[in-house]
Design a protein around this motif. Structure first.
Motif, PDB file in Angstrom:
ATOM      1  N   PHE A   1       0.807  -1.217   0.000  1.00 10.08           N
ATOM      2  CA  PHE A   1       0.000   0.000   0.000  1.00 10.08           C
ATOM      3  C   PHE A   1       0.844   1.273   0.000  1.00 10.08           C
ATOM      4  O   PHE A   1       0.322   2.360   0.251  1.00 10.08           O
ATOM      5  CB  PHE A   1      -0.947   0.005   1.206  1.00 10.08           C
ATOM      6  N   ASP A   2       2.127   1.136  -0.260  1.00  6.56           N
ATOM      7  CA  ASP A   2       3.055   2.269  -0.268  1.00  6.56           C
ATOM      8  C   ASP A   2       2.999   3.071   1.026  1.00  6.56           C
ATOM      9  O   ASP A   2       3.058   4.298   1.025  1.00  6.56           O
ATOM     10  CB  ASP A   2       2.795   3.188  -1.470  1.00  6.56           C
ATOM     11  N   ALA A   3       2.891   2.367   2.143  1.00  2.49           N
ATOM     12  CA  ALA A   3       2.876   3.000   3.460  1.00  2.49           C
ATOM     13  C   ALA A   3       4.229   2.781   4.130  1.00  2.49           C
ATOM     14  O   ALA A   3       5.124   2.164   3.565  1.00  2.49           O
ATOM     15  CB  ALA A   3       1.751   2.418   4.306  1.00  2.49           C
ATOM     16  N   ASN A   4       4.370   3.277   5.327  1.00  6.91           N
ATOM     17  CA  ASN A   4       5.604   3.135   6.086  1.00  6.91           C
ATOM     18  C   ASN A   4       5.796   1.665   6.480  1.00  6.91           C
ATOM     19  O   ASN A   4       5.023   1.118   7.266  1.00  6.91           O
ATOM     20  CB  ASN A   4       5.536   4.022   7.335  1.00  6.91           C
ATOM     21  N   VAL A   5       6.830   1.045   5.933  1.00  7.18           N
ATOM     22  CA  VAL A   5       7.073  -0.384   6.162  1.00  7.18           C
ATOM     23  C   VAL A   5       7.407  -0.653   7.624  1.00  7.18           C
ATOM     24  O   VAL A   5       6.961  -1.657   8.198  1.00  7.18           O
ATOM     25  CB  VAL A   5       8.188  -0.900   5.226  1.00  7.18           C
ATOM     26  N   LEU A   6       8.169   0.218   8.254  1.00 11.77           N
ATOM     27  CA  LEU A   6       8.529   0.024   9.657  1.00 11.77           C
ATOM     28  C   LEU A   6       7.291   0.075  10.554  1.00 11.77           C
ATOM     29  O   LEU A   6       7.138  -0.748  11.464  1.00 11.77           O
ATOM     30  CB  LEU A   6       9.555   1.069  10.099  1.00 11.77           C
ATOM     31  N   ALA A   7       6.402   0.997  10.276  1.00  7.98           N
ATOM     32  CA  ALA A   7       5.162   1.080  11.060  1.00  7.98           C
ATOM     33  C   ALA A   7       4.294  -0.153  10.818  1.00  7.98           C
ATOM     34  O   ALA A   7       3.680  -0.678  11.749  1.00  7.98           O
ATOM     35  CB  ALA A   7       4.391   2.342  10.698  1.00  7.98           C
ATOM     36  N   GLY A   8       4.248  -0.624   9.587  1.00  9.27           N
ATOM     37  CA  GLY A   8       3.495  -1.842   9.282  1.00  9.27           C
ATOM     38  C   GLY A   8       4.062  -3.053   9.998  1.00  9.27           C
ATOM     39  O   GLY A   8       3.319  -3.887  10.520  1.00  9.27           O
ATOM     40  N   ALA A   9       5.390  -3.142  10.039  1.00  7.78           N
ATOM     41  CA  ALA A   9       6.032  -4.254  10.743  1.00  7.78           C
ATOM     42  C   ALA A   9       5.755  -4.181  12.239  1.00  7.78           C
ATOM     43  O   ALA A   9       5.497  -5.202  12.882  1.00  7.78           O
ATOM     44  CB  ALA A   9       7.535  -4.247  10.475  1.00  7.78           C
ATOM     45  N   ALA A  10       5.786  -2.983  12.797  1.00 10.19           N
ATOM     46  CA  ALA A  10       5.521  -2.819  14.227  1.00 10.19           C
ATOM     47  C   ALA A  10       4.077  -3.190  14.553  1.00 10.19           C
ATOM     48  O   ALA A  10       3.814  -3.887  15.548  1.00 10.19           O
ATOM     49  CB  ALA A  10       5.813  -1.383  14.659  1.00 10.19           C
ATOM     50  N   ALA A  11       3.152  -2.758  13.730  1.00  7.66           N
ATOM     51  CA  ALA A  11       1.746  -3.096  13.962  1.00  7.66           C
ATOM     52  C   ALA A  11       1.516  -4.597  13.809  1.00  7.66           C
ATOM     53  O   ALA A  11       0.787  -5.214  14.601  1.00  7.66           O
ATOM     54  CB  ALA A  11       0.856  -2.324  12.997  1.00  7.66           C
ATOM     55  N   GLY A  12       2.134  -5.198  12.802  1.00  9.37           N
ATOM     56  CA  GLY A  12       2.001  -6.636  12.603  1.00  9.37           C
ATOM     57  C   GLY A  12       2.594  -7.432  13.751  1.00  9.37           C
ATOM     58  O   GLY A  12       2.036  -8.441  14.185  1.00  9.37           O
ATOM     59  N   ALA A  13       3.741  -6.986  14.240  1.00 10.61           N
ATOM     60  CA  ALA A  13       4.375  -7.667  15.370  1.00 10.61           C
ATOM     61  C   ALA A  13       3.503  -7.583  16.619  1.00 10.61           C
ATOM     62  O   ALA A  13       3.336  -8.577  17.340  1.00 10.61           O
ATOM     63  CB  ALA A  13       5.754  -7.072  15.650  1.00 10.61           C
ATOM     64  N   ALA A  14       2.944  -6.418  16.868  1.00 14.61           N
ATOM     65  CA  ALA A  14       2.059  -6.264  18.030  1.00 14.61           C
ATOM     66  C   ALA A  14       0.822  -7.141  17.887  1.00 14.61           C
ATOM     67  O   ALA A  14       0.422  -7.829  18.831  1.00 14.61           O
ATOM     68  CB  ALA A  14       1.662  -4.804  18.196  1.00 14.61           C
ATOM     69  N   GLY A  15       0.243  -7.150  16.703  1.00 12.18           N
ATOM     70  CA  GLY A  15      -0.928  -7.993  16.471  1.00 12.18           C
ATOM     71  C   GLY A  15      -0.613  -9.469  16.618  1.00 12.18           C
ATOM     72  O   GLY A  15      -1.378 -10.229  17.205  1.00 12.18           O
ATOM     73  N   GLY A  16       0.524  -9.886  16.090  1.00 11.60           N
ATOM     74  CA  GLY A  16       0.913 -11.289  16.201  1.00 11.60           C
ATOM     75  C   GLY A  16       1.181 -11.707  17.632  1.00 11.60           C
ATOM     76  O   GLY A  16       0.791 -12.794  18.056  1.00 11.60           O
ATOM     77  N   ALA A  17       1.846 -10.846  18.366  1.00  8.20           N
ATOM     78  CA  ALA A  17       2.173 -11.187  19.754  1.00  8.20           C
ATOM     79  C   ALA A  17       0.935 -11.205  20.641  1.00  8.20           C
ATOM     80  O   ALA A  17       0.858 -11.986  21.589  1.00  8.20           O
ATOM     81  CB  ALA A  17       3.193 -10.193  20.300  1.00  8.20           C
ATOM     82  N   LEU A  18      -0.037 -10.371  20.336  1.00  2.82           N
ATOM     83  CA  LEU A  18      -1.209 -10.241  21.204  1.00  2.82           C
ATOM     84  C   LEU A  18      -2.418 -11.061  20.756  1.00  2.82           C
ATOM     85  O   LEU A  18      -3.394 -11.136  21.493  1.00  2.82           O
ATOM     86  CB  LEU A  18      -1.612  -8.771  21.312  1.00  2.82           C
ATOM     87  N   CYS A  19      -2.354 -11.670  19.562  1.00  2.00           N
ATOM     88  CA  CYS A  19      -3.546 -12.376  19.073  1.00  2.00           C
ATOM     89  C   CYS A  19      -3.936 -13.540  19.976  1.00  2.00           C
ATOM     90  O   CYS A  19      -5.118 -13.849  20.108  1.00  2.00           O
ATOM     91  CB  CYS A  19      -3.348 -12.827  17.631  1.00  2.00           C
ATOM     92  N   ASP A  20      -2.966 -14.178  20.596  1.00  2.95           N
ATOM     93  CA  ASP A  20      -3.281 -15.281  21.503  1.00  2.95           C
ATOM     94  C   ASP A  20      -3.954 -14.774  22.780  1.00  2.95           C
ATOM     95  O   ASP A  20      -4.826 -15.445  23.334  1.00  2.95           O
ATOM     96  CB  ASP A  20      -1.999 -16.042  21.858  1.00  2.95           C
ATOM     97  N   ASP A  21      -3.578 -13.588  23.212  1.00  7.16           N
ATOM     98  CA  ASP A  21      -4.154 -13.024  24.441  1.00  7.16           C
ATOM     99  C   ASP A  21      -5.625 -12.681  24.291  1.00  7.16           C
ATOM    100  O   ASP A  21      -6.371 -12.710  25.266  1.00  7.16           O
ATOM    101  CB  ASP A  21      -3.375 -11.778  24.862  1.00  7.16           C
ATOM    102  N   VAL A  22      -6.047 -12.346  23.080  1.00  4.78           N
ATOM    103  CA  VAL A  22      -7.450 -12.038  22.841  1.00  4.78           C
ATOM    104  C   VAL A  22      -8.179 -13.198  22.157  1.00  4.78           C
ATOM    105  O   VAL A  22      -9.277 -13.052  21.659  1.00  4.78           O
ATOM    106  CB  VAL A  22      -7.624 -10.728  22.022  1.00  4.78           C
ATOM    107  N   ARG A  23      -7.524 -14.348  22.121  1.00  2.00           N
ATOM    108  CA  ARG A  23      -8.075 -15.611  21.633  1.00  2.00           C
ATOM    109  C   ARG A  23      -8.488 -15.589  20.175  1.00  2.00           C
ATOM    110  O   ARG A  23      -9.498 -16.164  19.783  1.00  2.00           O
ATOM    111  CB  ARG A  23      -9.233 -16.051  22.511  1.00  2.00           C
ATOM    112  N   LEU A  24      -7.693 -14.914  19.331  1.00  3.35           N
ATOM    113  CA  LEU A  24      -7.955 -14.927  17.897  1.00  3.35           C
ATOM    114  C   LEU A  24      -7.211 -16.034  17.178  1.00  3.35           C
ATOM    115  O   LEU A  24      -7.629 -16.458  16.111  1.00  3.35           O
ATOM    116  CB  LEU A  24      -7.536 -13.582  17.275  1.00  3.35           C
ATOM    117  N   CYS A  25      -6.111 -16.481  17.725  1.00  5.66           N
ATOM    118  CA  CYS A  25      -5.277 -17.462  17.007  1.00  5.66           C
ATOM    119  C   CYS A  25      -5.042 -18.718  17.830  1.00  5.66           C
ATOM    120  O   CYS A  25      -3.930 -19.179  17.968  1.00  5.66           O
ATOM    121  CB  CYS A  25      -3.962 -16.821  16.591  1.00  5.66           C
ATOM    122  N   ARG A  26      -6.086 -19.260  18.347  1.00  6.11           N
ATOM    123  CA  ARG A  26      -5.961 -20.504  19.125  1.00  6.11           C
ATOM    124  C   ARG A  26      -6.338 -21.680  18.283  1.00  6.11           C
ATOM    125  O   ARG A  26      -7.073 -21.702  17.433  1.00  6.11           O
ATOM    126  CB  ARG A  26      -6.851 -20.462  20.354  1.00  6.11           C
TER     127      ARG A  26
END
Length: 66
Positions: free
Chosen positions: A41-66
């Protein structure tokens, strides 16, 4: 081209989601997927990586990836 990259990234992330067991593995996969999507999407790659990392790390805590 953007849609192709996005669909490919989502397919890879979905395929890997069943293999990832720890928060750090999910965070790494989320960072990679976030960076690819941000690049598509021609956006900031570093910000996208940070958001993806946060989502990946927290998805188990909110029971999305069980």
């Amino acid at each position: 081209m953007r849609i192709t990259k996005l669909v490919l990234a989502l397919a890879i992330a979905t395929g890997l989601s069943g293999c990832l067991e720890t928060d750090s593995e999910r965070a790494l996969a989320g960072a990679a997927a976030g960076a690819v999507v941000a690049d598509a999407f021609d956006a900031n790659v570093l910000a996208g990586a940070a958001a993806g990392a946060a989502g990946g790390a927290l998805c188990d805590d909110v029971r999305l990836c069980r």
